[in-house]
Structure formats: C-alpha cells, structure tokens
Write a protein that holds these residues in place. Structure first.
Motif, PDB file in Angstrom:
ATOM      1  N   ASN A 234      82.098  21.728  24.360  1.00 16.41           N
ATOM      2  CA  ASN A 234      81.435  20.668  23.604  1.00 16.41           C
ATOM      3  C   ASN A 234      81.873  20.662  22.142  1.00 16.41           C
ATOM      4  O   ASN A 234      81.062  20.552  21.226  1.00 16.41           O
ATOM      5  CB  ASN A 234      79.914  20.816  23.690  1.00 16.41           C
ATOM      6  CG  ASN A 234      79.182  19.544  23.288  1.00 16.41           C
ATOM      7  OD1 ASN A 234      79.684  18.437  23.499  1.00 16.41           O
ATOM      8  ND2 ASN A 234      78.011  19.689  22.705  1.00 16.41           N
ATOM      9  N   CYS A 235      83.164  20.769  21.932  1.00 18.73           N
ATOM     10  CA  CYS A 235      83.719  20.766  20.578  1.00 18.73           C
ATOM     11  C   CYS A 235      84.475  19.471  20.305  1.00 18.73           C
ATOM     12  O   CYS A 235      84.884  18.766  21.230  1.00 18.73           O
ATOM     13  CB  CYS A 235      84.653  21.964  20.373  1.00 18.73           C
ATOM     14  SG  CYS A 235      83.796  23.562  20.346  1.00 18.73           S
ATOM     15  N   VAL A 236      84.669  19.174  19.023  1.00 19.22           N
ATOM     16  CA  VAL A 236      85.385  17.985  18.595  1.00 19.22           C
ATOM     17  C   VAL A 236      86.524  18.406  17.674  1.00 19.22           C
ATOM     18  O   VAL A 236      86.321  19.162  16.723  1.00 19.22           O
ATOM     19  CB  VAL A 236      84.452  17.010  17.855  1.00 19.22           C
ATOM     20  CG1 VAL A 236      85.242  15.822  17.315  1.00 19.22           C
ATOM     21  CG2 VAL A 236      83.334  16.534  18.770  1.00 19.22           C
ATOM     22  N   PHE A 237      87.724  17.904  17.966  1.00 21.83           N
ATOM     23  CA  PHE A 237      88.898  18.117  17.123  1.00 21.83           C
ATOM     24  C   PHE A 237      89.424  16.747  16.719  1.00 21.83           C
ATOM     25  O   PHE A 237      89.891  15.991  17.573  1.00 21.83           O
ATOM     26  CB  PHE A 237      89.987  18.869  17.890  1.00 21.83           C
ATOM     27  CG  PHE A 237      89.584  20.238  18.382  1.00 21.83           C
ATOM     28  CD1 PHE A 237      89.938  21.373  17.688  1.00 21.83           C
ATOM     29  CD2 PHE A 237      88.848  20.381  19.558  1.00 21.83           C
ATOM     30  CE1 PHE A 237      89.578  22.637  18.140  1.00 21.83           C
ATOM     31  CE2 PHE A 237      88.473  21.637  20.020  1.00 21.83           C
ATOM     32  CZ  PHE A 237      88.839  22.764  19.314  1.00 21.83           C
ATOM     33  N   LEU A 258      89.251  28.358  28.783  1.00 20.37           N
ATOM     34  CA  LEU A 258      88.443  27.363  29.484  1.00 20.37           C
ATOM     35  C   LEU A 258      87.941  26.391  28.428  1.00 20.37           C
ATOM     36  O   LEU A 258      87.266  26.798  27.469  1.00 20.37           O
ATOM     37  CB  LEU A 258      87.268  28.031  30.200  1.00 20.37           C
ATOM     38  CG  LEU A 258      86.230  27.092  30.844  1.00 20.37           C
ATOM     39  CD1 LEU A 258      86.867  26.249  31.935  1.00 20.37           C
ATOM     40  CD2 LEU A 258      85.059  27.898  31.393  1.00 20.37           C
ATOM     41  N   VAL A 259      88.278  25.110  28.588  1.00 16.98           N
ATOM     42  CA  VAL A 259      87.900  24.088  27.615  1.00 16.98           C
ATOM     43  C   VAL A 259      87.077  23.031  28.351  1.00 16.98           C
ATOM     44  O   VAL A 259      87.558  22.399  29.294  1.00 16.98           O
ATOM     45  CB  VAL A 259      89.144  23.448  26.957  1.00 16.98           C
ATOM     46  CG1 VAL A 259      88.724  22.476  25.865  1.00 16.98           C
ATOM     47  CG2 VAL A 259      90.072  24.525  26.394  1.00 16.98           C
ATOM     48  N   ILE A 260      85.833  22.845  27.917  1.00 17.15           N
ATOM     49  CA  ILE A 260      84.886  22.003  28.652  1.00 17.15           C
ATOM     50  C   ILE A 260      84.284  20.956  27.718  1.00 17.15           C
ATOM     51  O   ILE A 260      83.894  21.256  26.586  1.00 17.15           O
ATOM     52  CB  ILE A 260      83.739  22.852  29.247  1.00 17.15           C
ATOM     53  CG1 ILE A 260      84.271  24.039  30.052  1.00 17.15           C
ATOM     54  CG2 ILE A 260      82.836  22.005  30.129  1.00 17.15           C
ATOM     55  CD1 ILE A 260      83.179  25.000  30.484  1.00 17.15           C
ATOM     56  N   ASP A 261      84.187  19.711  28.194  1.00 16.56           N
ATOM     57  CA  ASP A 261      83.426  18.660  27.515  1.00 16.56           C
ATOM     58  C   ASP A 261      83.787  18.551  26.034  1.00 16.56           C
ATOM     59  O   ASP A 261      82.913  18.420  25.175  1.00 16.56           O
ATOM     60  CB  ASP A 261      81.915  18.917  27.660  1.00 16.56           C
ATOM     61  CG  ASP A 261      81.452  18.834  29.100  1.00 16.56           C
ATOM     62  OD1 ASP A 261      81.970  17.982  29.832  1.00 16.56           O
ATOM     63  OD2 ASP A 261      80.590  19.643  29.502  1.00 16.56           O
ATOM     64  N   ARG A 288      86.610  17.755  31.961  1.00 20.14           N
ATOM     65  CA  ARG A 288      85.882  16.655  31.326  1.00 20.14           C
ATOM     66  C   ARG A 288      86.186  16.555  29.827  1.00 20.14           C
ATOM     67  O   ARG A 288      85.296  16.392  29.004  1.00 20.14           O
ATOM     68  CB  ARG A 288      84.366  16.796  31.554  1.00 20.14           C
ATOM     69  CG  ARG A 288      83.933  16.689  33.010  1.00 20.14           C
ATOM     70  CD  ARG A 288      82.415  16.702  33.144  1.00 20.14           C
ATOM     71  NE  ARG A 288      81.836  17.892  32.544  1.00 20.14           N
ATOM     72  CZ  ARG A 288      81.715  19.063  33.177  1.00 20.14           C
ATOM     73  NH1 ARG A 288      82.131  19.196  34.429  1.00 20.14           N
ATOM     74  NH2 ARG A 288      81.175  20.097  32.559  1.00 20.14           N
ATOM     75  N   CYS A 289      87.429  16.634  29.501  1.00 16.72           N
ATOM     76  CA  CYS A 289      87.858  16.490  28.110  1.00 16.72           C
ATOM     77  C   CYS A 289      88.518  15.129  27.909  1.00 16.72           C
ATOM     78  O   CYS A 289      89.087  14.556  28.841  1.00 16.72           O
ATOM     79  CB  CYS A 289      88.830  17.604  27.721  1.00 16.72           C
ATOM     80  SG  CYS A 289      88.089  19.253  27.714  1.00 16.72           S
TER      81      CYS A 289
END
Length: 394
Positions: A234-237, A258-261, A288-289
């Motif tokens: 749940n991060c924003v770049f 692992l990168v999620i949402d 879900r990215c």
C-alpha cells in the motif's frame, strides 16, 4: 551489614521542549514537562542510560551536530506538552520538526543500534544523512516525514543516503519527499530480529538524484545491496527521477520482494538511468499494483541492451498478478552507444531471465524508435528471456 540499592526498571522518559520554551524553574532532568530540557541531543543521551524515550513537544529543533545512535531508545514527537501517555501524541495536531537548516551534515550518525525507534517527527534539510545505522541494526520509523535531505544537485563525491541501514528496517505511515536518494539497505554483520524489511503505507514523492558523474549509483528511492527480503504494501511512488548511470528512480535490488496494492506513477529514468524499477536477481511478486505514466527518457546515448519505462530486468524471476500498466512511455533516444543495443520498451526490458504476467491489463503504453536508436515495443527481450502472459489484456 548489607546495603540495599534500588534500581528502577521503569521506562525513563525525557521531556523536551523547544529551547525558547524551557519552563522557568526546570531542574534540567527532563523528568516531566515542568522539568523539561531544551537540548534534543542531551535528552537523547540521557534517555540512552536505560531503555528510555525522548518525548518532543510540538515545535522546531535544530541539533548542533550529529547524534550517535542508541539502542532501545525511542524518539517520539507530536506532544502538546501535557501528556502522560505516548498514545496521546498527535503528530498532525502537534507537528514536530527536526531541522538541519541545510548546514548540519547528519541527524543520527553513525553506529550500531538495535530497536532504534523514531515516531511522529519530520526530519528535514540535513546535508547528507537523516539516519545512518551500521553493524547489525534495526530501525523502526512510524508516522514520520523525511524530506529535503541532501540537495538534488549532490554529486557522487557527496554520496548522500538519507536513510542508510546495515540490518533491518520497518517503515510505516511515512513520507519520503524531495530527497536526493532515499533508502539504502545493506546486510547486517550478524542476523537481526528483522527478517524482512517492510515499507507499509508509505509515500515516496518527488525524490530526485541528478548527478551524472562518477561510478554507478543507486537512484532516488529504495536501493538494496543486501539479501534481506523486502515487503512493500500500500505504498505510493510518484514523481521520482534519477539520471545516474545504472540507477533506478524507484527501486533497484536483487533480494526477494513482495509488492502489494502499490502505485507507481509519473516516475522517470533520465539520461543514462535504465528504468524506474531495476531488478538484477531474486524472486519478485507484484500483486494488484498499478504502473501509470512512467517514462524513460534517455536523451543521450544509452549503454545497455535496452531501456524501459517501467521495469528493466537482468536477473531473477518476476510475476505480475492483477496489475495495470497504462500510459507508460519510452520515447526515441538520440542514439545508441553500441551496435547490439536493442532499443526501448514501454513496460519491460528483460534479459536472460523470467517474467510472468497473470490477469494483467497492458494498454495505452507507447515506445518509439529510429534507425539510430534501435527497435521499440511494449516488451523487449534480449538473450533468450522466458516470458509468459496468462489471461491478460494487451
């Protein structure tokens, strides 16, 4: 005869107020708000005597120099100056700023610290590092903002790393904004209690590294030189830019992840950077990215087989599941440095490794080419990559 000595194991709290607000009659112990101290560096030292905490009243603090890391000590901001419980702190209502004033080199630097906790503060305008922990350290950042660390014009000689940890980090509800580079992760000397680095509900906004000289560097958000796995949830770049050779404006790593949402929007690899995300090894799962309006803009000759607007992968395995790729662009490069350069990709440039797309939407992406700059496509493969697409819209 016997002499009894009582040693308290109670948590030691050192109360700190801005220097101009030290109460008249304070005894200088920091034992209460009435006895608060005004020197954050001295308070941190005092708290380090026994698993202490530094409570900071709202306001601005300007350390005179770097503070040595201390184990089992927490720095907490967001206090109005009357609380008796850490749970009552409110960093939004009571902003607490630690300001290097563009003259102090570092805030916490350098040494080993386990269970180093920083919560509810803004750390800004230090010349080189906000936090550097070496040895086998563990860092917990919560509800913090790290901003304007090192000028974006910093060179490879200055080598800024706003947060540099040998060991493990867990960052939660944090913002990293307008820094030159950001997170640099290295293996600890010995294993730590953090087995997985984690970034939860964090934002990385407008971080930039413009230096184009020197040896290859790391980019402007997260770089891992270690093997500890990373979880990003749940991060924003957004709006991150890097120009340096072999760098990535968003993530460059070889450890598992692992990168999620999470959202990746408007990031840009310029000059001789390769792509916003650069993967050199390990196993990586993106779930879900969304990847939208990212760009690679190699305005001069590029020195690699290809470049990409989203991912450049030279090793390991990646899987993208239920992801969106939209509006990413790889415009024409001026020229290519070597005859075997293949060109640019709007989504993925991949070498002799493996990538799988499952239930993904890939639409509205664009790449262009000329005879001098090579070919262009949504995905470009070099040296026999293995690519699979399952139930995708392209």
């Amino acid at each position: 005869s016997f002499t009894a000595i009582y040693i308290s194991k109670d948590l030691r709290i050192v109360h700190v107020v801005p220097p101009e607000e030290v109460p008249e009659g304070s005894d200088g112990t920091g034992s209460s708000w009435e006895n608060a101290v005004g020197d954050i560096s001295e308070a941190y030292r005092m708290a380090g005597a026994y698993r202490g905490e530094v409570w900071l009243k709202r306001g601005t603090y300007t350390p005179a120099g770097a503070m040595m890391p201390r184990s089992n000590v927490a720095i907490r901001g967001g206090f109005a100056g009357n609380e008796t419980s850490a749970d009552a702190a409110d960093p939004v209502a009571n902003p607490t700023i630690i300001d290097g004033n563009s003259t102090t080199t570092d805030f916490i630097y350098t040494g080993q610290a386990t269970n180093c906790v920083i919560e509810g503060v803004t750390i800004k305008r230090f010349v080189n590092n906000a936090i550097r922990l070496t040895g086998s350290s563990t860092l917990y950042l919560r509800n913090c903002t790290i901003e304007s660390i090192a000028p974006t014009t910093s060179t490879a000689a200055i080598n800024p790393k706003p947060v540099w940890v040998y060991g493990g980090i867990i960052a939660e509800n944090c913002m990293f904004k307008a820094n030159a580079r950001n997170i640099y992760l290295s293996n600890p000397g010995t294993p730590t209690t953090i087995a997985t680095n984690a970034f939860l509900n964090c934002q990385f906004i407008n971080n930039r590294f413009y230096d184009t000289s020197g040896t290859p560097t790391v980019g402007s958000t997260i770089f891992s030189a270690g093997t500890i796995p990373i979880v990003i949830s749940n991060c924003v770049f957004t709006g991150n830019i890097s120009k340096h050779y072999d760098s990535a404006p968003v993530i460059r790593y070889a450890c598992d992840s692992l990168v999620i949402d999470s959202r990746f929007e408007g990031n840009e690899a310029q000059y001789t950077a390769r792509a916003p995300i650069h993967i050199t090894g390990g196993k990586h799962l993106f779930i879900r990215c969304s990847f939208e309006t990212n760009k690679v803009n190699t305005s001069t000759a590029y020195y690699y087989p290809s470049v990409a607007a989203v991912v450049y992968q030279t090793g390991g395995q990646t899987m993208f599941r239920d992801c969106l790729f939209r509006g990413n662009k790889a415009p024409t490069s001026t020229t290519k440095a070597y005859a075997d350069n293949q060109g640019s990709a709007s989504v993925l440039a991949i070498g002799s490794c493996e990538s799988t797309f499952v239930n993904c939407t890939i639409e509205g992406n664009s790449a262009s080419a000329t005879a001098s700059s090579g070919s262009a496509a949504t995905i470009i493969g070099n040296n026999a990559p293995r690519i699979a697409m399952v139930n995708c819209i392209v």
